[in-house]
Design a protein around this motif. Structure first.
Motif, PDB file in Angstrom:
ATOM      1  N   ILE A   1       3.624 -68.519 -60.270  1.00 15.76           N
ATOM      2  CA  ILE A   1       4.286 -67.689 -59.267  1.00 15.76           C
ATOM      3  C   ILE A   1       5.752 -67.538 -59.651  1.00 15.76           C
ATOM      4  O   ILE A   1       6.467 -68.528 -59.817  1.00 15.76           O
ATOM      5  CB  ILE A   1       4.139 -68.293 -57.861  1.00 15.76           C
ATOM      6  CG1 ILE A   1       2.663 -68.356 -57.467  1.00 15.76           C
ATOM      7  CG2 ILE A   1       4.934 -67.500 -56.840  1.00 15.76           C
ATOM      8  CD1 ILE A   1       2.413 -69.036 -56.139  1.00 15.76           C
ATOM      9  N   LYS A   2       6.201 -66.304 -59.797  1.00 14.97           N
ATOM     10  CA  LYS A   2       7.585 -66.035 -60.167  1.00 14.97           C
ATOM     11  C   LYS A   2       8.499 -65.920 -58.956  1.00 14.97           C
ATOM     12  O   LYS A   2       9.677 -66.227 -59.025  1.00 14.97           O
ATOM     13  CB  LYS A   2       7.669 -64.747 -60.991  1.00 14.97           C
ATOM     14  CG  LYS A   2       6.719 -64.692 -62.182  1.00 14.97           C
ATOM     15  CD  LYS A   2       6.931 -65.842 -63.154  1.00 14.97           C
ATOM     16  CE  LYS A   2       6.205 -65.634 -64.475  1.00 14.97           C
ATOM     17  NZ  LYS A   2       4.723 -65.539 -64.335  1.00 14.97           N
ATOM     18  N   THR A   3       7.950 -65.422 -57.832  1.00 16.29           N
ATOM     19  CA  THR A   3       8.746 -65.227 -56.612  1.00 16.29           C
ATOM     20  C   THR A   3       7.921 -65.598 -55.396  1.00 16.29           C
ATOM     21  O   THR A   3       6.767 -65.196 -55.269  1.00 16.29           O
ATOM     22  CB  THR A   3       9.195 -63.762 -56.471  1.00 16.29           C
ATOM     23  OG1 THR A   3       9.927 -63.369 -57.628  1.00 16.29           O
ATOM     24  CG2 THR A   3      10.082 -63.582 -55.242  1.00 16.29           C
TER      25      THR A   3
ATOM     26  N   ALA B   1       5.016 -56.442 -63.818  1.00 10.09           N
ATOM     27  CA  ALA B   1       5.495 -56.791 -65.152  1.00 10.09           C
ATOM     28  C   ALA B   1       5.397 -55.626 -66.132  1.00 10.09           C
ATOM     29  O   ALA B   1       6.240 -55.480 -67.024  1.00 10.09           O
ATOM     30  CB  ALA B   1       4.719 -57.994 -65.685  1.00 10.09           C
ATOM     31  N   ASP B   2       4.375 -54.782 -65.975  1.00  7.19           N
ATOM     32  CA  ASP B   2       4.133 -53.726 -66.967  1.00  7.19           C
ATOM     33  C   ASP B   2       3.722 -52.389 -66.359  1.00  7.19           C
ATOM     34  O   ASP B   2       3.419 -51.452 -67.091  1.00  7.19           O
ATOM     35  CB  ASP B   2       3.023 -54.160 -67.939  1.00  7.19           C
ATOM     36  CG  ASP B   2       3.410 -55.393 -68.728  1.00  7.19           C
ATOM     37  OD1 ASP B   2       4.306 -55.279 -69.591  1.00  7.19           O
ATOM     38  OD2 ASP B   2       2.828 -56.461 -68.484  1.00  7.19           O
TER      39      ASP B   2
ATOM     40  N   VAL C   1      16.636 -53.531 -58.560  1.00  9.81           N
ATOM     41  CA  VAL C   1      15.628 -54.115 -59.426  1.00  9.81           C
ATOM     42  C   VAL C   1      16.202 -54.273 -60.825  1.00  9.81           C
ATOM     43  O   VAL C   1      16.908 -53.396 -61.328  1.00  9.81           O
ATOM     44  CB  VAL C   1      14.334 -53.266 -59.466  1.00  9.81           C
ATOM     45  CG1 VAL C   1      14.571 -51.880 -60.048  1.00  9.81           C
ATOM     46  CG2 VAL C   1      13.237 -53.988 -60.240  1.00  9.81           C
ATOM     47  N   ALA C   2      15.932 -55.430 -61.431  1.00 11.84           N
ATOM     48  CA  ALA C   2      16.277 -55.660 -62.832  1.00 11.84           C
ATOM     49  C   ALA C   2      15.077 -55.286 -63.691  1.00 11.84           C
ATOM     50  O   ALA C   2      13.930 -55.557 -63.322  1.00 11.84           O
ATOM     51  CB  ALA C   2      16.656 -57.119 -63.057  1.00 11.84           C
ATOM     52  N   THR C   3      15.329 -54.649 -64.830  1.00 11.95           N
ATOM     53  CA  THR C   3      14.253 -54.181 -65.698  1.00 11.95           C
ATOM     54  C   THR C   3      14.573 -54.516 -67.150  1.00 11.95           C
ATOM     55  O   THR C   3      15.654 -55.017 -67.467  1.00 11.95           O
ATOM     56  CB  THR C   3      14.077 -52.658 -65.585  1.00 11.95           C
ATOM     57  OG1 THR C   3      15.087 -52.004 -66.374  1.00 11.95           O
ATOM     58  CG2 THR C   3      14.185 -52.176 -64.148  1.00 11.95           C
ATOM     59  N   HIS C   4      13.614 -54.186 -68.038  1.00  9.69           N
ATOM     60  CA  HIS C   4      13.862 -54.343 -69.466  1.00  9.69           C
ATOM     61  C   HIS C   4      15.017 -53.468 -69.939  1.00  9.69           C
ATOM     62  O   HIS C   4      15.661 -53.775 -70.949  1.00  9.69           O
ATOM     63  CB  HIS C   4      12.594 -53.968 -70.249  1.00  9.69           C
ATOM     64  CG  HIS C   4      11.729 -55.153 -70.591  1.00  9.69           C
ATOM     65  ND1 HIS C   4      11.601 -56.237 -69.763  1.00  9.69           N
ATOM     66  CD2 HIS C   4      10.947 -55.401 -71.677  1.00  9.69           C
ATOM     67  CE1 HIS C   4      10.787 -57.117 -70.334  1.00  9.69           C
ATOM     68  NE2 HIS C   4      10.369 -56.642 -71.475  1.00  9.69           N
TER      69      HIS C   4
ATOM     70  N   ALA D   1      13.280 -45.604 -65.871  1.00  9.24           N
ATOM     71  CA  ALA D   1      12.988 -45.212 -67.251  1.00  9.24           C
ATOM     72  C   ALA D   1      12.017 -46.163 -67.934  1.00  9.24           C
ATOM     73  O   ALA D   1      11.673 -45.975 -69.099  1.00  9.24           O
ATOM     74  CB  ALA D   1      14.286 -45.136 -68.055  1.00  9.24           C
ATOM     75  N   THR D   2      11.585 -47.196 -67.237  1.00  6.04           N
ATOM     76  CA  THR D   2      10.651 -48.175 -67.802  1.00  6.04           C
ATOM     77  C   THR D   2       9.726 -48.663 -66.701  1.00  6.04           C
ATOM     78  O   THR D   2      10.087 -48.656 -65.512  1.00  6.04           O
ATOM     79  CB  THR D   2      11.401 -49.367 -68.407  1.00  6.04           C
ATOM     80  OG1 THR D   2      10.450 -50.338 -68.877  1.00  6.04           O
ATOM     81  CG2 THR D   2      12.296 -50.046 -67.386  1.00  6.04           C
ATOM     82  N   LEU D   3       8.539 -49.079 -67.086  1.00  7.21           N
ATOM     83  CA  LEU D   3       7.603 -49.700 -66.152  1.00  7.21           C
ATOM     84  C   LEU D   3       7.640 -51.217 -66.240  1.00  7.21           C
ATOM     85  O   LEU D   3       6.936 -51.906 -65.498  1.00  7.21           O
ATOM     86  CB  LEU D   3       6.178 -49.210 -66.427  1.00  7.21           C
ATOM     87  CG  LEU D   3       5.926 -47.705 -66.252  1.00  7.21           C
ATOM     88  CD1 LEU D   3       4.463 -47.385 -66.519  1.00  7.21           C
ATOM     89  CD2 LEU D   3       6.324 -47.235 -64.859  1.00  7.21           C
ATOM     90  N   LYS D   4       8.456 -51.769 -67.141  1.00  9.20           N
ATOM     91  CA  LYS D   4       8.570 -53.214 -67.329  1.00  9.20           C
ATOM     92  C   LYS D   4       9.694 -53.727 -66.426  1.00  9.20           C
ATOM     93  O   LYS D   4      10.872 -53.664 -66.773  1.00  9.20           O
ATOM     94  CB  LYS D   4       8.833 -53.549 -68.790  1.00  9.20           C
ATOM     95  CG  LYS D   4       7.687 -53.150 -69.723  1.00  9.20           C
ATOM     96  CD  LYS D   4       8.006 -53.527 -71.158  1.00  9.20           C
ATOM     97  CE  LYS D   4       6.876 -53.135 -72.091  1.00  9.20           C
ATOM     98  NZ  LYS D   4       5.632 -53.891 -71.811  1.00  9.20           N
ATOM     99  N   LEU D   5       9.307 -54.243 -65.268  1.00 12.97           N
ATOM    100  CA  LEU D   5      10.278 -54.643 -64.261  1.00 12.97           C
ATOM    101  C   LEU D   5      10.362 -56.160 -64.129  1.00 12.97           C
ATOM    102  O   LEU D   5       9.425 -56.877 -64.483  1.00 12.97           O
ATOM    103  CB  LEU D   5       9.895 -54.035 -62.908  1.00 12.97           C
ATOM    104  CG  LEU D   5       9.638 -52.522 -62.888  1.00 12.97           C
ATOM    105  CD1 LEU D   5       9.388 -52.053 -61.462  1.00 12.97           C
ATOM    106  CD2 LEU D   5      10.778 -51.747 -63.517  1.00 12.97           C
ATOM    107  N   HIS D   6      11.481 -56.609 -63.591  1.00 13.01           N
ATOM    108  CA  HIS D   6      11.696 -58.030 -63.355  1.00 13.01           C
ATOM    109  C   HIS D   6      11.755 -58.272 -61.840  1.00 13.01           C
ATOM    110  O   HIS D   6      10.828 -57.941 -61.139  1.00 13.01           O
ATOM    111  CB  HIS D   6      12.953 -58.496 -64.078  1.00 13.01           C
ATOM    112  CG  HIS D   6      12.893 -58.295 -65.560  1.00 13.01           C
ATOM    113  ND1 HIS D   6      13.974 -58.424 -66.392  1.00 13.01           N
ATOM    114  CD2 HIS D   6      11.873 -57.955 -66.377  1.00 13.01           C
ATOM    115  CE1 HIS D   6      13.633 -58.179 -67.650  1.00 13.01           C
ATOM    116  NE2 HIS D   6      12.358 -57.893 -67.653  1.00 13.01           N
TER     117      HIS D   6
END
Length: 266
Positions: free
Chosen positions: A128-130, A202-203, A243-246, A224-229
């Motif tokens: 679990i990340k969050t 994540a993706d 949101v933080a992303t790649h 601009a990306t689907l890789k989110l944090h």
């Protein structure tokens, strides 16, 4: 931080001071009523606690198994309404997660500000990340991890399936026989409106629910990306989310429906 340490800033992030060194840090939770009370998780060491702003720390929760060694502790969170209540999670196996299908995660609760802990249940969440305790309801717990986004409405004893799985399948136009990975790194409940929830995958981009998690839709306009944090709402303005992303940090001014880039990394 990843160098096995916890840092503290007292000037809104302009400068930082080292306050504890034990293991690779997972997450930090600050009491909603007393900023001197802080909990944090470790991937190789016990959950740690301070009541004096970080000058002194004690280990409050650890599990060591003969076959796997020290148990990695991942996410941790206080209830925003009841400062006595906090939740944390671990991955019982020797790994730190990242597997599909996800590994079971053990959920623990404290009802005395993180001093003592009790096991409450299992979530098939993987690492679990969050963890987010829903405002207004200390028994409703949201989790984002290898197994996507899941919710418990009984204090962590039982858990839903991955709530964003169907929406992720739609994003990739997956056929009926195709499995998709629908892991998540972040989940956030809108302040003052627990029906609105954001989930950063994540993706597969960002997903939004406006009915308390019953249904979800992709909200990737401007990303601009689907890789989110990780994703969070601004406590001072529930229309604002980050949101933080790649590729950098994005902001939303309409509660997560569209996004604007703030800073990019190349």
């Amino acid at each position: 931080s990843n160098d096995m340490s916890v840092y503290k800033s007292t000037d809104a992030g302009a400068t930082w001071e080292l306050f504890d060194v034990v293991g690779h840090t997972g997450r930090i939770a600050i009491s909603p009523t007393d900023p001197n009370i802080v909990l944090y998780t470790n991937l190789e060491a016990p959950v740690r606690r301070t009541t004096d702003g970080g000058w002194n720390w004690e280990s409050v929760l650890s599990i060591s198994r003969e076959e796997t060694g020290a148990t990695p502790w991942t996410a941790i969170a206080f209830s925003p309404d009841d400062p006595n209540v906090a939740y944390t999670a671990n991955v019982p196996g020797p790994s730190r997660g990242g597997f599909v299908p996800p590994e079971p995660a053990e959920i623990f609760v404290s009802r005395n500000v993180g001093l003592d802990w009790n096991f409450v249940g299992i979530c098939e969440c993987g690492a679990i990340k969050t963890l987010v305790v829903q405002p207004g309801d200390p028994d409703t717990l949201w989790a984002a991890g290898d197994g996507g986004v899941r919710v418990s409405r009984d204090g962590g004893m039982t858990w839903s399936e991955n709530l964003i799985y169907a929406a992720v399948r739609d994003t990739f136009a997956a056929g009926p026989d195709r499995e998709v990975e629908a892991g998540a790194l972040g989940v956030a409940v809108r302040p003052g409106d627990s029906q609105t929830i954001l989930a950063s995958s994540a993706d597969a981009g960002m997903y939004r629910s406006s009915d308390g998690g019953e249904s979800w839709r992709a909200v990737n306009t401007g990303l601009a990306t689907l890789k989110l944090h990780h994703v969070t709402f601004a406590p001072s303005d529930p229309a604002v989310a980050y949101v933080a992303t790649h590729d950098g940090v994005y902001r939303s001014d309409d509660a997560g429906q569209t996004w604007l880039v703030l800073a990019q990394h190349y």
